[in-house]
Design an enzyme around this catalytic site. Structure first.
Site, PDB file in Angstrom:
ATOM      1  N   GLU A 115       3.508  -8.012   7.721  1.00 45.01           N
ATOM      2  CA  GLU A 115       2.256  -8.590   7.309  1.00 45.01           C
ATOM      3  C   GLU A 115       2.244  -9.888   6.446  1.00 45.01           C
ATOM      4  O   GLU A 115       1.638  -9.743   5.162  1.00 45.01           O
ATOM      5  CB  GLU A 115       1.112  -7.548   6.775  1.00 45.01           C
ATOM      6  CG  GLU A 115       0.896  -6.790   7.773  1.00 45.01           C
ATOM      7  CD  GLU A 115      -0.495  -5.924   7.434  1.00 45.01           C
ATOM      8  OE1 GLU A 115      -0.759  -5.823   6.187  1.00 45.01           O
ATOM      9  OE2 GLU A 115      -0.857  -5.077   8.510  1.00 45.01           O
TER      10      GLU A 115
ATOM     11  N   LYS B  85      -3.848   8.092   6.636  1.00 45.79           N
ATOM     12  CA  LYS B  85      -3.671   7.815   7.978  1.00 45.79           C
ATOM     13  C   LYS B  85      -2.585   8.580   8.744  1.00 45.79           C
ATOM     14  O   LYS B  85      -2.372   8.472   9.938  1.00 45.79           O
ATOM     15  CB  LYS B  85      -3.674   6.344   8.199  1.00 45.79           C
ATOM     16  CG  LYS B  85      -4.731   5.432   7.902  1.00 45.79           C
ATOM     17  CD  LYS B  85      -4.664   3.840   8.138  1.00 45.79           C
ATOM     18  CE  LYS B  85      -5.556   3.115   7.624  1.00 45.79           C
ATOM     19  NZ  LYS B  85      -5.429   2.940   6.080  1.00 45.79           N
TER      20      LYS B  85
ATOM     21  N   GLU C 251       1.020  -1.059  13.861  1.00 46.09           N
ATOM     22  CA  GLU C 251       0.315  -0.073  13.202  1.00 46.09           C
ATOM     23  C   GLU C 251      -1.005  -0.162  13.845  1.00 46.09           C
ATOM     24  O   GLU C 251      -1.764  -1.119  14.140  1.00 46.09           O
ATOM     25  CB  GLU C 251       0.279  -0.798  11.974  1.00 46.09           C
ATOM     26  CG  GLU C 251       1.552  -0.712  11.022  1.00 46.09           C
ATOM     27  CD  GLU C 251       1.258  -0.998   9.320  1.00 46.09           C
ATOM     28  OE1 GLU C 251      -0.140  -1.085   8.867  1.00 46.09           O
ATOM     29  OE2 GLU C 251       1.965  -1.327   9.045  1.00 46.09           O
TER      30      GLU C 251
ATOM     31  N   TYR D 213      -6.215  -3.306  12.990  1.00 55.54           N
ATOM     32  CA  TYR D 213      -7.202  -1.894  12.637  1.00 55.54           C
ATOM     33  C   TYR D 213      -8.507  -2.359  13.128  1.00 55.54           C
ATOM     34  O   TYR D 213      -9.341  -2.140  12.230  1.00 55.54           O
ATOM     35  CB  TYR D 213      -6.986  -1.941  11.103  1.00 55.54           C
ATOM     36  CG  TYR D 213      -5.642  -1.524  10.476  1.00 55.54           C
ATOM     37  CD1 TYR D 213      -5.684  -0.156  10.699  1.00 55.54           C
ATOM     38  CD2 TYR D 213      -4.466  -2.116  10.311  1.00 55.54           C
ATOM     39  CE1 TYR D 213      -4.424   0.703  10.173  1.00 55.54           C
ATOM     40  CE2 TYR D 213      -3.480  -1.693   9.924  1.00 55.54           C
ATOM     41  CZ  TYR D 213      -3.234  -0.173   9.940  1.00 55.54           C
ATOM     42  OH  TYR D 213      -2.196   0.379   9.499  1.00 55.54           O
TER      43      TYR D 213
ATOM     44  N   TYR E  40     -10.902  -1.302   9.216  1.00 56.52           N
ATOM     45  CA  TYR E  40     -10.986  -2.280   8.553  1.00 56.52           C
ATOM     46  C   TYR E  40     -11.978  -3.273   9.123  1.00 56.52           C
ATOM     47  O   TYR E  40     -12.598  -4.049   8.342  1.00 56.52           O
ATOM     48  CB  TYR E  40      -9.551  -2.957   7.937  1.00 56.52           C
ATOM     49  CG  TYR E  40      -8.886  -1.865   7.229  1.00 56.52           C
ATOM     50  CD1 TYR E  40      -9.166  -1.481   5.958  1.00 56.52           C
ATOM     51  CD2 TYR E  40      -7.410  -1.667   7.592  1.00 56.52           C
ATOM     52  CE1 TYR E  40      -8.303  -0.523   5.342  1.00 56.52           C
ATOM     53  CE2 TYR E  40      -6.701  -1.198   6.944  1.00 56.52           C
ATOM     54  CZ  TYR E  40      -7.204  -0.329   5.701  1.00 56.52           C
ATOM     55  OH  TYR E  40      -6.501   0.517   5.026  1.00 56.52           O
TER      56      TYR E  40
ATOM     57  N   ASP F 241       0.931  -1.102   0.022  1.00 62.50           N
ATOM     58  CA  ASP F 241      -0.049   0.118   0.147  1.00 62.50           C
ATOM     59  C   ASP F 241       0.756   1.263   0.079  1.00 62.50           C
ATOM     60  O   ASP F 241       0.863   2.254   0.700  1.00 62.50           O
ATOM     61  CB  ASP F 241      -0.970  -0.031   1.160  1.00 62.50           C
ATOM     62  CG  ASP F 241      -1.915   1.189   1.579  1.00 62.50           C
ATOM     63  OD1 ASP F 241      -2.180   1.590   0.259  1.00 62.50           O
ATOM     64  OD2 ASP F 241      -2.163   1.510   2.563  1.00 62.50           O
TER      65      ASP F 241
ATOM     66  N   ASN G  53       0.262  -5.361  13.915  1.00 66.80           N
ATOM     67  CA  ASN G  53      -0.707  -4.355  13.329  1.00 66.80           C
ATOM     68  C   ASN G  53      -2.241  -4.468  13.375  1.00 66.80           C
ATOM     69  O   ASN G  53      -2.668  -5.621  13.354  1.00 66.80           O
ATOM     70  CB  ASN G  53      -0.366  -4.392  11.528  1.00 66.80           C
ATOM     71  CG  ASN G  53       0.835  -4.102  11.178  1.00 66.80           C
ATOM     72  OD1 ASN G  53       1.668  -3.684  12.097  1.00 66.80           O
ATOM     73  ND2 ASN G  53       1.285  -4.240   9.892  1.00 66.80           N
TER      74      ASN G  53
ATOM     75  N   TRP H 247       0.007   4.378  12.731  1.00 62.97           N
ATOM     76  CA  TRP H 247      -0.012   4.280  11.293  1.00 62.97           C
ATOM     77  C   TRP H 247      -0.684   5.688  10.807  1.00 62.97           C
ATOM     78  O   TRP H 247      -2.055   5.570  10.943  1.00 62.97           O
ATOM     79  CB  TRP H 247      -0.478   3.023  10.747  1.00 62.97           C
ATOM     80  CG  TRP H 247      -0.167   2.704   9.337  1.00 62.97           C
ATOM     81  CD1 TRP H 247      -0.905   3.095   8.221  1.00 62.97           C
ATOM     82  CD2 TRP H 247       1.249   2.510   8.813  1.00 62.97           C
ATOM     83  NE1 TRP H 247      -0.367   2.801   6.958  1.00 62.97           N
ATOM     84  CE2 TRP H 247       0.924   2.550   6.986  1.00 62.97           C
ATOM     85  CE3 TRP H 247       2.333   2.225   9.234  1.00 62.97           C
ATOM     86  CZ2 TRP H 247       2.151   2.141   6.509  1.00 62.97           C
ATOM     87  CZ3 TRP H 247       3.312   1.977   8.486  1.00 62.97           C
ATOM     88  CH2 TRP H 247       3.259   2.071   6.982  1.00 62.97           C
TER      89      TRP H 247
HETATM   90  C1  BDP Z   1      -1.428  -2.496   6.908  1.00 60.52           C
HETATM   91  C2  BDP Z   1      -0.029  -2.349   6.105  1.00 60.52           C
HETATM   92  C3  BDP Z   1       0.338  -0.959   5.480  1.00 60.52           C
HETATM   93  C4  BDP Z   1      -0.937  -0.006   4.841  1.00 60.52           C
HETATM   94  C5  BDP Z   1      -1.886   0.072   6.036  1.00 60.52           C
HETATM   95  C6  BDP Z   1      -3.148   0.610   5.757  1.00 60.52           C
HETATM   96  O1  BDP Z   1       0.881  -2.887   6.713  1.00 60.52           O
HETATM   97  O2  BDP Z   1       1.430  -0.787   4.514  1.00 60.52           O
HETATM   98  O3  BDP Z   1      -0.670   1.082   4.363  1.00 60.52           O
HETATM   99  O4  BDP Z   1      -2.496  -1.196   6.485  1.00 60.52           O
HETATM  100  O5  BDP Z   1      -4.113   0.065   4.860  1.00 60.52           O
HETATM  101  O6  BDP Z   1      -1.991  -3.669   6.488  1.00 60.52           O
HETATM  102  O7  BDP Z   1      -3.197   1.928   5.780  1.00 60.52           O
END
Ligand code: BDP
Length: 615
Positions: A402, A572, A507, A471, A475, A161, A469, A552
């Site tokens: 990842e 982000k 992250e 989210y 997500y 990404d 990481n 992140w």
């Molecule tokens: C994580 C990845 C990172 C992405 C981030 C995102 O490690 O490179 O930029 O998600 O989606 O999974 O912002």
């Protein structure tokens, strides 16, 4: 070794304007473009080529760079090397029409001996062919065959990404060393009571010379003789009451190695040495024997126009902002950063988790591809550790970001993701091998792999420090901040119970378009980003085994184009791409600088919410 200008060694920086030509039909080599480029345009080096012209933005294929230069006459008795700081992704170099060598891998330097190609008292021509195509066998990979028939796929078709910036992204330098020269120096530091020990190993090439090593700094100057056997010599210094290197006091000693030929000095190389130790003990991360908590970010080398090209003022500015926001560390997501960034981290006391470009790895596309990537990962690990081993700022190596288990989608969609597949076993072997290699090359630093949220625990278990990481609230459980925080807490507790190791949330974050607001907070607003970060910080503060929080991202950064990336950007960042603070930056500063104040006052947990702020 980083090239050095001193009384013996020389450097000539070839940064500036070069000739440039695209080669979309791969005809340059056949047509001997390395003997001189015709029909060129002028381009800046170092810089990615993508944003310097409108028609090169998405061009990743082959292109040629060329320029002329004189070699100073005073270098006649020395060996001359051409050193390319970063050519993404694969490069071949010709000096005066002769192939001097090449390199694969986009973010690490390589040096080629061009002594025999040099022309004295007349111009020399260097031609560099660079290719940045995205391929499944490269690291990081691209154009990987995926399911869903391309539905929602981004462009360019990366497995990562961030924008696949291409070209000569760091300086090209000509340097010279004496025929018999210092080939490498390693300085490892340990601590005994109040004393610091500096263990020096030096290698020489070409000669059978004697040497000397001098360490200088607070408390005095220490010297030792170096007698070389098979090109290698060792010395140890004991520095009484050593002034230790740390984020609060990034003190550097100077270590100078010389080679001597009877009365005269033949070669000289100087290193800056920070006396410090890093260790993992139980679920703690220790710096100089004391628990340390990482505050900071995942970053990118990214800025408008020069892309991933070295921009020293930006490195300086970013470190000033890291300090302003109260961060003490960052990860070089997702590739090695410039040597200047590492040097400045030594000076400024920033703790670095140093990562190879192993992002977007999968283990389900056949043995040939997997082995090609493994070979490339091994090479990059070796080159990274060789480059960065002497930086006190580097506290850990990261071998992957990842890695992707095959049954991940099913894990997420609840379709029985717990069963193991063959490719997960392949992944386990792959990651075990990389971690073992890093440990073998450098037994002095912890190693880690950065795990994908919900990824296999057996992979996380391989690391010395668990990097994960996460989210939740973005997500997964998007729009549901409290439910996300609850999931996070559960996951952390269960990982800690299972693994008993220190955990870094490497992250977490939310995209926020600067200037978009809402109350109550909604996804994509600045308020939502703040509220998500607040929850993560609160969940972590209650769990002392969480030894690090890397938001992140530090700043918004360029990506390919896709439905999830507004304006071809990942938003982000807590700073905008041009480094203006969003609300989140002010929020973090309030939390992280208050931490310093409470820590200084000897209060309990430094990460706790300051009394004055409102919940
Ligand atoms: C994580 C990845 C990172 C992405 C981030 C995102 O490690 O490179 O930029 O998600 O989606 O999974 O912002």
């Amino acid at each position: 070794m980083y090239p050095q200008q001193n009384d013996i060694r020389n450097t000539l920086d070839l940064s500036g304007l070069w000739q440039f030509k695209l080669d979309p039909h791969e005809q340059g080599e056949r047509e001997r473009w390395f003997e001189g480029l015709a029909g060129t345009r002028t381009i800046a080096v170092p810089a990615s080529w993508n944003e310097q012209f409108q028609d090169t933005r998405d061009y990743l294929g082959t292109a040629w760079y060329a320029r002329e230069f004189y070699v100073p006459t005073g270098w006649r008795d020395q060996r001359a090397y051409l050193r390319v700081g970063s050519a993404n992704y694969v490069a071949q170099v010709w000096a005066n029409g002769q192939l001097a060598g090449g390199h694969e891998g986009g973010h690490l330097p390589f040096a080629l001996d061009v002594t025999d190609h040099v022309r004295w008292e007349e111009p020399n021509l260097v031609a560099i062919q660079v290719n940045g195509d995205l391929e499944p066998t490269r690291v990081p990979p691209g154009n990987v065959r995926q399911g869903l028939g391309g539905f929602m796929r981004g462009y360019p078709n990366t497995s990562f990404d961030f924008f696949p910036y291409t070209g000569l992204q760091r300086p090209v330098i000509l340097f010279s060393v004496p025929q018999d020269h210092i080939a490498d120096v390693t300085a490892v530091t340990t601590i005994e009571g109040r004393d610091g020990l500096v263990h020096v190993t030096a290698w020489q090439e070409g000669g059978a010379l004697d040497g000397q090593v001098v360490l200088a700094g607070e408390g005095g100057q220490w010297a030792a003789r170096l007698s070389f056997t098979d090109g290698c010599a060792r010395a140890v210094f004991r520095v009484r009451n050593a002034r230790l290197w740390s984020p609060d006091d990034p003190y550097l000693y100077r270590l100078t190695v010389t080679l001597n030929d009877g009365a005269s000095t033949v070669d000289r190389y100087t290193l800056e040495v920070g006396i410090r130790t890093v260790a993992v003990q139980g679920d703690k991360l220790l710096l100089n024997g004391q628990p340390v908590t990482l505050t900071g970010f995942g970053k990118h080398e990214d800025f408008p126009v020069h892309g991933r090209g070295l921009n020293v003022p930006l490195v300086v500015k970013d470190y000033a902002l890291l300090k302003w926001v109260g961060a003490n560390s960052y990860r070089t997501s997702h590739y090695p950063y410039s040597e200047e960034a590492m040097q400045l981290a030594d000076h400024e006391g920033i703790l670095i988790v140093d990562e190879i470009p192993a992002v977007g790895l999968r283990f389900d596309d056949g043995e040939k591809n997997i082995e090609a990537r493994a070979a490339q990962c091994r090479r990059q690990m070796q080159e990274l550790i060789a480059r960065d081993k002497n930086h006190p700022s580097v506290i850990a190596w990261s071998v992957a970001n990842e890695p992707f288990p095959t049954n991940m989608i099913r894990r997420f969609t609840g379709g029985g993701g717990e069963e193991r597949e063959d490719s997960d076993a392949i992944g386990t072997r792959f990651l075990e091998e990389m971690l073992a290699l890093a440990r073998e090359l450098d037994p002095t630093r912890p190693v880690t792999l950065v795990g994908l949220m919900g990824g296999p625990v057996e992979w996380l278990a391989l690391s010395d420090i668990v990097f994960i990481n996460s989210y939740y609230g973005w997500y997964v459980l998007g729009g549901r901040l409290d439910a996300g925080a609850e999931m996070l807490a559960q996951q952390l507790d269960s990982l800690h119970q299972t693994l008993g190791k220190p955990i870094v949330i490497s992250e977490f974050g939310a995209d926020a378009i600067p200037g978009i607001h809402s109350d109550p907070p909604e996804m994509w607003t600045e308020e939502y980003q703040v509220e998500l970060l607040r929850r993560y910080l609160d969940v972590a503060v209650a769990r002392p085994f969480v030894v690090g929080l890397h938001v992140w991202n530090f700043a918004d950064f360029k990506t390919g184009q896709s439905v999830g990336r507004v304006g071809g950007m990942n938003h982000k960042g807590v700073f905008t791409r041009d480094r203006r603070p969003k609300m989140a930056a002010h929020f973090l500063r309030e939390r992280w600088t208050a931490q310093e104040a409470t820590a200084a006052a000897g209060a309990c947990d430094p990460r706790a919410e300051p009394a004055s702020s409102t919940q």
